[in-house]
Design an enzyme around this catalytic site. Sequence first.
Site, PDB file in Angstrom:
ATOM      1  N   HIS A 133      98.744  88.132 -12.671  1.00 37.12           N
ATOM      2  CA  HIS A 133      99.164  87.310 -11.531  1.00 37.12           C
ATOM      3  C   HIS A 133      99.502  85.908 -12.005  1.00 37.12           C
ATOM      4  CE1 HIS A 133      95.398  84.903 -10.932  1.00 37.12           C
ATOM      5  NE2 HIS A 133      94.798  85.970 -11.420  1.00 37.12           N
ATOM      6  N   ASP A 145      93.581  82.030 -16.079  1.00 36.16           N
ATOM      7  CA  ASP A 145      93.569  82.835 -14.855  1.00 36.16           C
ATOM      8  C   ASP A 145      94.804  82.520 -14.013  1.00 36.16           C
ATOM      9  OD1 ASP A 145      92.624  84.596 -12.931  1.00 36.16           O
ATOM     10  OD2 ASP A 145      91.512  83.058 -11.884  1.00 36.16           O
ATOM     11  N   GLU A 179      97.330  86.895  -6.083  1.00 31.38           N
ATOM     12  CA  GLU A 179      96.032  87.500  -6.358  1.00 31.38           C
ATOM     13  C   GLU A 179      94.898  86.604  -5.904  1.00 31.38           C
ATOM     14  OE1 GLU A 179      92.314  88.351  -8.538  1.00 31.38           O
ATOM     15  OE2 GLU A 179      93.528  86.541  -8.605  1.00 31.38           O
ATOM     16  N   GLU A 180      95.062  85.291  -6.084  1.00 30.57           N
ATOM     17  CA  GLU A 180      93.995  84.366  -5.712  1.00 30.57           C
ATOM     18  C   GLU A 180      93.773  84.323  -4.203  1.00 30.57           C
ATOM     19  OE1 GLU A 180      92.048  83.328  -7.758  1.00 30.57           O
ATOM     20  OE2 GLU A 180      93.034  83.092  -9.686  1.00 30.57           O
ATOM     21  N   GLU A 206      92.936  90.258 -16.325  1.00 27.94           N
ATOM     22  CA  GLU A 206      92.286  89.219 -15.526  1.00 27.94           C
ATOM     23  C   GLU A 206      91.549  88.222 -16.414  1.00 27.94           C
ATOM     24  OE1 GLU A 206      91.619  87.502 -13.086  1.00 27.94           O
ATOM     25  OE2 GLU A 206      92.754  88.395 -11.472  1.00 27.94           O
ATOM     26  N   HIS A 282      88.735  78.254 -13.196  1.00 29.54           N
ATOM     27  CA  HIS A 282      89.078  77.724 -11.874  1.00 29.54           C
ATOM     28  C   HIS A 282      88.837  76.218 -11.767  1.00 29.54           C
ATOM     29  CE1 HIS A 282      89.258  81.561  -9.147  1.00 29.54           C
ATOM     30  NE2 HIS A 282      90.081  81.615 -10.173  1.00 29.54           N
TER      31      HIS A 282
END
Length: 832
Positions: A133, A145, A179-180, A206, A282
Amino acid sequence: SSLGRLQKVGKNTVRCCVGLIKQHILRSLILVFICIILYLVGYLDNITAIGPRTVGSPENEVLAVNYLLEQIRAIERESTDAHKISVDIQRPTGSFSIDFLGGFTSYYANITNVIVKLDPRNGAEYAVLSNCHFDSVPNTPGASDDAVSCAVMLEILNTLSKSSEPLQHAIIFLFNGAEENILQASHGFITQHEWAKSIRAFINLEAAGVGGKELVFQTGPENPWLVQAYVAAAKHPFASVVAQEIFQSGIIPADTDFRIYRDFGNVPGIDLAFIENGYIYHTEYDTSDRILADSIQRAGDNILAVLKYLATSDKLAKSFEYRHGNVVFFDVLGLFVVAYPARVGTIMNYITAATAFLYLSKKLLQPKTRGKNYKKINSRFLHLTLISWVCTLVTVLLVAVFVSVIGRSLSWYTHFYVSVFLYGTAAVAKLVLVHTLAKKFFYKNTNEQYLGDTFFDASLMIWSLALAMITRMGLCSAFICMLWVAFPLLAKLMIHKEFSQKGATMKFVMMYMLGMFVPYLYMMYLSWTVFEMFTPIMGRSGSEILPDVVLAGFIVVITVILSSYFINFIYLVKSTKTTLITLTTVFVVTLILVCSGIFFPYSSDAANPKPKRVFLQHTTRRFHDLGGNVVKSDSGIWINGFDYNGISHITPHVPEINDTIRTPCEEQAPFCGLPWILPVHFMFRKNWYLPATEIFPKRPIHFKVLSKELMPWNSVRLSFELSGPSHMSLYVRPHEGSALSRWSLGDGTPVASLGGDYFVFYSHGLQATPWHFWVELTAPEKHPDGIVSLAIAAHYFFGEDQKSPQLYALLERFPNWTFSSGWSCTYDLFVF
């Protein structure tokens, strides 16, 4: 003689030529390797240079998509005639419900997928899917990510398209744009796209950390051939069924697209994730320069090899025929993977347990006096072992609670060795103390060798019972217990009784240590992997979980396991006084230092930051009554600390953020009247609300009732229209006596979150038409206070509405060891 000289000259010439050829090949390989790395790093740098790529933002929906299309077209131009490349842009709309985070429903509109299909020239009926993603969470560049995975997929597509080797099956590369937003784009693809029908297996890429090895932590379901494909093809294997069972237990508050393909597409697959350095996952520190080139190359080697293997496998076309049970799999120090069907593991486990029970029963059936005495001492040792474990656990947990209560939680977050010195030494000291006291007061006159031998048997019995029970539960992780039974038992059977003779004691110790080597080495390796994953998670696990208690409990479990066959040495040595004094000294000194606050939990080190996570939402709230009148309104900056320490470390730097502004729960409103972006209210019960000026977004929500219909069976259907920013949350709370029976979301059956309220996560792409939905409630005949409360939170994650001047100024004052993510939002409550 002349012939000999000619032969010698010829040999030297050949040797020289071979040497030159080898040098040329080596240089060529190095050049190819460098080119691949440069391509990969270039892809990664270019994607992250776009900035945060939140769903609905121009960065995600336009810039990232255009970059991917540009690279795909360049790859297509250079592809060979052996392949055919097809590209599609999908913008699906849909809805689904899952039980993630206690249960919630998702609705998405006009989100983006970039899909590439690499076909053999003559086409293929079946396909394998590779998924990454390109979107990111707000305020982060999202290098690990998941931009790095998309960079790897681009290079794999480039490599395969230039190959003259034909494929048997197609490979579909899904560059997933949402995706998030909790797995929305993968749902849109697998349930709506035409190519999805041909997919027979998938690989999902991922991240739960930044770089390092990529761990296979989910496979299947029930397709052992997929694991065998990974074992056969992966050049640098790293996999663990233990990670799979931990992840699927739900104790980690995360999920991946694997769930969507498994549950909504009924497709088996492999889930991989980077797990190293989860401290900056993140956050703003998740940048491309922190991902080492060898991590990227390693991932590329593995995924390319596995995709090629699957795309040329005869089993792919008939994958459903190979669905026969789970598989036990684990890597050995990253060198190779051991994998075998779970049913084979069950047989092995029961045979191992039976062998151990047979060995123990032989001891029990000794001549009357010896057998009776052995049974008595063995029984006492079993009870003593359990008592020592309970005492150790209680003692260490009391220390962890004390440390948490005095405000020194997470002292080990940056300094990991602190946890070992504090909780590890306490655990070992307590175990040693309990058995030393038992030896002194209960077994003073008993033969030491006999005591050590009997204690070994007691440990073997406990492990054998654990092996039988865990196998009976159907857990593949039972193979760990099997190692702890098989190898020690084998070592014990190899140790002769003559070890009491001169010089034989060392032989006994060496043989004993050799028998323990395999389970101890594997357990240490596995423990470090689990520590590497779990320690960073404690920094984002919410305000309700005591991270010191969790980590202390884990250390006790590891200590108990590692000491299970070595505690018996306490009964063989003359004194443990020095050991106890040393352990106690280390523990006391560490505890004093922790209490003094010398170990600050967080770090702003540029090379290896370990930040504290704080989320701030500048919020304007309006509460309406049944007549539509505003009965209460306020504005403030809602603050959430993502770990147990809350804002205690923030207050000295920003004095107005303190415990006097703790916000109470608005009991009459769903989700306490607070604008949760996800239903994680049960993880963050401590909230702070700093009064602030009202915000006026340039794109406010527009909400209206389209119709109210009386339905059969005393039901009411309310239809609504809603428009607003790209991210909104809908909360529904039926009033007492009412019940939400149906709605137009998911599969039509409402899914309640923890606490009984209903949560709907909404997002849309760059543009979307107004959202129309309806809810149907059964209601009592008289309802003067209405039958349902419905609230809407609008979240402004990007653009000019994202941060107010007041929010921006507050964020600037936060210390540099924090990652403070902020945005503006509104909360409106209505009663119908």
